[in-house]
Design a protein around this motif. Sequence first.
Motif, PDB file in Angstrom:
ATOM      1  N   LYS A  32       0.830  -1.211   0.000  1.00  0.00           N
ATOM      2  CA  LYS A  32       0.000   0.000   0.000  1.00  0.00           C
ATOM      3  C   LYS A  32       0.860   1.255   0.000  1.00  0.00           C
ATOM      4  O   LYS A  32       0.565   2.218  -0.710  1.00  0.00           O
ATOM      5  N   ALA A  68       0.870   3.952  -2.999  1.00  0.00           N
ATOM      6  CA  ALA A  68       0.507   5.339  -2.706  1.00  0.00           C
ATOM      7  C   ALA A  68       1.628   6.282  -3.118  1.00  0.00           C
ATOM      8  O   ALA A  68       1.381   7.356  -3.674  1.00  0.00           O
ATOM      9  N   VAL A  75      -5.008  12.740  -4.151  1.00  0.00           N
ATOM     10  CA  VAL A  75      -6.190  12.114  -3.544  1.00  0.00           C
ATOM     11  C   VAL A  75      -6.171  10.607  -3.765  1.00  0.00           C
ATOM     12  O   VAL A  75      -6.456   9.829  -2.838  1.00  0.00           O
ATOM     13  N   ILE A  76      -5.816  10.177  -4.960  1.00  0.00           N
ATOM     14  CA  ILE A  76      -5.769   8.736  -5.227  1.00  0.00           C
ATOM     15  C   ILE A  76      -4.693   8.073  -4.377  1.00  0.00           C
ATOM     16  O   ILE A  76      -4.909   6.998  -3.809  1.00  0.00           O
ATOM     17  N   LEU A 120      -5.983   7.851  -0.834  1.00  0.00           N
ATOM     18  CA  LEU A 120      -7.001   6.803  -0.705  1.00  0.00           C
ATOM     19  C   LEU A 120      -6.379   5.414  -0.742  1.00  0.00           C
ATOM     20  O   LEU A 120      -6.830   4.504  -0.027  1.00  0.00           O
ATOM     21  N   SER A 133      -4.664   4.949   2.782  1.00  0.00           N
ATOM     22  CA  SER A 133      -5.539   4.850   3.943  1.00  0.00           C
ATOM     23  C   SER A 133      -6.759   3.977   3.717  1.00  0.00           C
ATOM     24  O   SER A 133      -7.646   3.950   4.541  1.00  0.00           O
ATOM     25  N   GLY A 134      -6.796   3.266   2.597  1.00  0.00           N
ATOM     26  CA  GLY A 134      -7.951   2.448   2.266  1.00  0.00           C
ATOM     27  C   GLY A 134      -8.090   1.238   3.173  1.00  0.00           C
ATOM     28  O   GLY A 134      -7.233   0.921   3.994  1.00  0.00           O
TER      29      GLY A 134
END
Length: 76
Positions: A7, A11, A66-67, A70, A73-74
């Motif tokens: 992740k 990110a 933003v992507i 997300l 922190s998804g």
Amino acid sequence: MEVAAAKAIGAGLAMTGMIGAGIGVGNIFGSFLTGALRNPSAAASQVGNLFVGAALAEALGILSFVIGFLLYSGAN
């Protein structure tokens, strides 16, 4: 590879789009300045195009942020 590491890498890669947005805005304003110095009489009619291009480049940078946020922190 652990899920948390994947992740974080995903990110980070998604957030590199902000670098591209900075380069794009720099190119837009640099090209406008070059054109305005070559033909000052036409510069006033191109200011609207300048701001639209800068806004679109910045929007892509914000979208990549933003992507990336997300993805980081998804949900697991």
